[in-house]
Scaffold this active site. Structure first.
Site, PDB file in Angstrom:
ATOM      1  CB  CYS A 318      34.352  11.373  43.746  1.00 61.58           C
ATOM      2  SG  CYS A 318      32.785  12.231  43.499  1.00 61.58           S
ATOM      3  NE  ARG A 417      26.576   6.646  43.838  1.00 62.03           N
ATOM      4  CZ  ARG A 417      26.918   6.634  45.108  1.00 62.03           C
ATOM      5  NH1 ARG A 417      26.349   5.781  45.914  1.00 62.03           N
ATOM      6  NH2 ARG A 417      27.817   7.467  45.581  1.00 62.03           N
TER       7      ARG A 417
END
Length: 497
Positions: A318, A417
């Site tokens: 991430c 998303r």
């Protein structure tokens, strides 16, 4: 603008202090079970798992194969939602077709297929044996078995039919539908077979029993199963097509759902939670997140979330913090949310479990996350390394790796998303590799042994006790340097051939 008077901390910046270890603190008395969904304080949760580990809602992690393996070990997988609704629902259904001990046969082939075709099928599925049915379906007439020990790619003509090398049904032990698992296991050992086909009165295949599953059941006695002894599985949902996706997943048998977003503190998630409550009441369980402070937790808990996921930007793939400048160190985030969870429980009598998502680099970090107050952990990189994950196994510079990519990466192309419209303008995840680590079963066993040992040293035998009595201390840079060895390690001797 306001600036919080604190430093954003990670799990690696803390150590646990030992508490008194008494005669009750033995491995056989340690209970790692955890609640997954909200419940009245003092009462059991309607959904519990025997080990506090769930898999990340990622295409590189959570496949039906991994979901079954993790359920066997006592955890729970969440099938990812970055795919068409029908495909995700079928993945969920594939897991639910497996009863504890009785498997839906997913590797099947026709007798007219070639040895080359069955070889490719077994290699792609990383399996050793295929079931031969008249039409190659899992419900066809059972005709035999063929395994990698029945033919050799160098010795036999790969153009020959499966029928020429398979072991025909007439020479194999089979069992009728309705047989008990105990009786089936006795039969499979007496027949010295690796696979026991279960067939109906017409000779059609209904399921299979594997010798390997018997061994795993003896090793892992706390499988995650529903009231029908089917393996439990979760599924991710989003805030866009939830009105169509959620009914399909519920129909497929999903035991629990989870909103999948890097930032869950939003009215969009509240709308989904309200939809679930209006349509299903409390019969469908759904978690929400991710959040990094008490405000986010309170908002989602009051909206009806069954559990709340904590963590932004702490995952190994991430890059949300780099790209957007939002997030919080996982230890600081968890500490803040835990305080709010406990306050909410005192005020309402409702306990809403917390799932810590991200920030785990070592097994010891899992123990520290649980000590901070997490009920269970969502793990991505940890599970992506194993045989059971769906990502390809590759060799890089002579070493084996598994491919691993984030849901915010260009490879996943999950623009919806992240709220970037139809095109992914920038990435919040990367695409890379993680070192291959072998079997999930073996590695989970080692990890659980470590967590158990940590809890014993801290004088705890249950996770609630661990939450209440754990004592943590921040570490200095010098203390951190002493966490590892400071000697030249001896080379392990090679085996003598």
């Amino acid at each position: 603008m306001r600036i919080l008077p604190e430093i954003s901390r990670t799990f690696g910046e803390y150590l646990l202090l030992p508490n008194l270890t008494d005669e009750e603190c033995t491995p056989d008395r340690v209970d790692l079970s955890a609640p997954v969904v909200r419940h009245q304080v003092g009462e059991p949760s309607a959904l519990r798992i025997a080990v506090p580990m769930v898999s990340a809602i990622m295409g590189a992690v959570s496949s039906p194969r991994l979901a079954i393996a993790l359920a066997q070990c006592g955890g729970l997988a969440f099938i990812h939602q970055n795919q068409p609704i029908a495909e995700q629902a079928e993945m969920v259904a594939a897991v639910k077709r497996h009863k504890a001990g009785f498997r839906h046969s997913d590797i099947n082939i026709k007798p007219s297929a070639t040895l080359g075709e069955v070889g490719d099928l077994l290699a792609a599925a990383e399996r050793d044996v295929a079931v031969v049915t008249d039409d190659g379906s899992p419900g066809g007439m059972f005709l035999g078995l063929i395994s990698t020990s029945d033919f050799n790619v160098h010795r036999h003509d790969l153009g020959d039919s499966v029928e020429t090398r398979m072991r025909p049904a007439a020479g194999l032990a089979t069992a009728p539908t309705g047989i008990s698992l105990s009786e089936a296991n006795t039969l499979i050992w007496d027949a010295r077979q690796d696979v026991l086909p279960i067939v109906d009165e017409d000779g059609r295949l209904t399921s299979i029993v594997l010798r390997r599953d018997y061994e795993l059941h003896k090793q892992f006695r706390k499988e995650s199963i529903d009231q029908d002894k089917r393996f439990m599985v979760g599924a991710g949902v989003n805030t866009h097509d939830y009105r169509e996706r959620i009914p399909a997943l519920v129909a497929a048998g999903a035991d629990v759902l989870c909103l999948d977003s890097s930032d869950g503190y939003s009215t969009w998630q509240r709308s989904v939670l309200q939809f679930v409550r209006e349509q299903y009441g409390d019969t469908v369980r759904i978690g929400a997140g991710n959040v990094v402070d008490g405000r986010g937790f309170r908002y989602l808990a009051e909206a009806g979330a069954d559990f709340v996921k904590v963590g932004i930007g702490g995952g190994s793939i991430c890059i949300t913090r780099d790209q957007k400048g939002i997030g919080r160190g996982q230890a600081s985030a968890l500490a803040d949310v835990v305080r709010e969870r406990d306050a909410y429980a005192r005020e309402t009598g409702q306990y809403v479990p917390l799932c810590s998502d991200g920030g785990v680099l070592h097994d010891s970090h899992m123990a520290i996350a649980l000590a901070f107050g997490a009920d269970f952990l969502m793990l991505g990189r940890y599970f992506a390394r194993y045989d059971e994950s769906p990502s390809p196994l590759v060799k890089v510079d002579g070493q084996l790796f598994k491919e691993y990519w984030g849901e915010g990466s260009q490879r996943a192309r999950n623009a919806a998303r992240y709220g970037q419209g139809k095109a992914l303008v920038f990435e919040e995840g990367v695409d890379g590799y993680v070192p291959y680590a072998g079997s999930l079963y073996d590695n989970v066993s080692v990890t659980l042994t470590k967590i158990t040992s940590t809890m014993i040293s801290c004088g705890s035998t249950t996770l609630p006790q661990f939450h209440d009595t754990a004592t943590l201390v921040e570490v200095s840079h010098q203390s951190y340097l002493q966490n590892r060895e400071d000697v030249r390690l001896r080379d392990r001797p090679s085996a003598i051939s």
